[in-house]
Design a protein around this motif. Structure first.
Motif, PDB file in Angstrom:
ATOM      1  N   SER A  67     -12.896 -21.155   3.858  1.00 25.19           N
ATOM      2  CA  SER A  67     -12.150 -21.484   2.640  1.00 25.19           C
ATOM      3  C   SER A  67     -12.513 -20.487   1.556  1.00 25.19           C
ATOM      4  CB  SER A  67     -12.500 -22.877   2.128  1.00 25.19           C
ATOM      5  OG  SER A  67     -12.456 -23.815   3.166  1.00 25.19           O
ATOM      6  N   SER A  68     -11.531 -20.139   0.725  1.00 28.79           N
ATOM      7  CA  SER A  68     -11.829 -19.253  -0.403  1.00 28.79           C
ATOM      8  C   SER A  68     -10.800 -19.427  -1.502  1.00 28.79           C
ATOM      9  CB  SER A  68     -11.862 -17.791   0.054  1.00 28.79           C
ATOM     10  OG  SER A  68     -10.647 -17.441   0.670  1.00 28.79           O
ATOM     11  N   LEU A  69     -11.160 -18.964  -2.685  1.00 32.67           N
ATOM     12  CA  LEU A  69     -10.212 -18.943  -3.795  1.00 32.67           C
ATOM     13  C   LEU A  69      -9.374 -17.685  -3.658  1.00 32.67           C
ATOM     14  CD1 LEU A  69     -12.357 -19.951  -6.921  1.00 32.67           C
ATOM     15  CD2 LEU A  69     -10.317 -21.134  -6.113  1.00 32.67           C
ATOM     16  N   HIS A  70      -8.082 -17.816  -3.867  1.00 30.21           N
ATOM     17  CA  HIS A  70      -7.156 -16.686  -3.764  1.00 30.21           C
ATOM     18  C   HIS A  70      -6.316 -16.577  -5.018  1.00 30.21           C
ATOM     19  CE1 HIS A  70      -6.501 -15.751   0.805  1.00 30.21           C
ATOM     20  NE2 HIS A  70      -7.698 -15.434   0.387  1.00 30.21           N
ATOM     21  N   GLU A  71      -5.905 -15.351  -5.313  1.00 29.57           N
ATOM     22  CA  GLU A  71      -4.877 -15.189  -6.330  1.00 29.57           C
ATOM     23  C   GLU A  71      -3.683 -14.495  -5.700  1.00 29.57           C
ATOM     24  OE1 GLU A  71      -6.259 -12.796  -9.546  1.00 29.57           O
ATOM     25  OE2 GLU A  71      -7.197 -11.320  -8.236  1.00 29.57           O
ATOM     26  N   THR A  72      -2.517 -14.748  -6.260  1.00 31.13           N
ATOM     27  CA  THR A  72      -1.285 -14.159  -5.745  1.00 31.13           C
ATOM     28  C   THR A  72      -0.901 -12.983  -6.641  1.00 31.13           C
ATOM     29  OG1 THR A  72      -0.634 -16.365  -5.070  1.00 31.13           O
ATOM     30  CG2 THR A  72       1.075 -14.694  -5.024  1.00 31.13           C
ATOM     31  N   LEU A  73      -0.576 -11.868  -6.039  1.00 24.92           N
ATOM     32  CA  LEU A  73      -0.186 -10.684  -6.796  1.00 24.92           C
ATOM     33  C   LEU A  73       1.161 -10.203  -6.300  1.00 24.92           C
ATOM     34  CD1 LEU A  73      -3.519  -8.745  -6.269  1.00 24.92           C
ATOM     35  CD2 LEU A  73      -2.829  -9.754  -8.435  1.00 24.92           C
TER      36      LEU A  73
END
Ligand SMILES: [Cu+2]
Length: 147
Positions: A67-73
């Motif tokens: 599991s990880s934190l993601h950002e969308t670009l």
């Protein structure tokens, strides 16, 4: 000597309790996995209700091996994702994890997530205890505020 130790213990416990409770998680939900896929994303609103900065250094869940934190670009008109190493929340600051933006990526799920299920996701706080919260599994919603 005994008194000093007692005082120290109280201080340490006190700090941990206050800070961990200061991370409020609302509208937590995870997306039902599409057929045949063992990864999905989870969303919600994170708020620092305390008076100290909260640093989230990662996430974990029993149901996923990774599991990880993601950002969308958006890169060259294409939407891509990249891991967020840490997320800082100043006192009073709110972070909205929503489709098309920041999210919790759950990968290598043990089994597909079905609507109606509830999963536990934990946030790893810097210098503190993990904060865990229930996320309900639902089908796709446009935003966490749509209900
Ligand atoms: Cu992602």
């Amino acid at each position: 000597m005994l008194r000093t130790l007692f005082f120290l213990t109280l201080t340490l416990l006190g700090n941990a309790t206050v800070l961990a409770a200061d991370l409020n998680i609302a509208h937590g939900w995870a997306r039902e996995t599409p057929p045949g896929r063992l990864m999905t994303a989870a969303y919600g609103t994170l708020t620092n209700t305390g008076d100290k900065t909260i640093v989230i250094n990662g996430v974990s869940s029993d149901v996923a091996a990774h599991s990880s934190l993601h950002e969308t670009l958006i890169e060259r008109d294409r939407s891509t994702m990249r891991p967020v190493k840490s997320l800082s929340l100043a006192p009073g600051e709110e972070a909205e994890l929503a489709p098309g933006g920041m999210h919790i990526m759950l990968m290598k799920l043990d089994s597909p997530l079905k609507e109606g299920q509830s999963i536990d996701i934990c946030f790893k706080l810097e210098n503190n205890n993990d904060v865990c919260h229930d996320f309900s599994v639902t089908k796709y919603k446009m935003s966490a505020h749509s209900h």
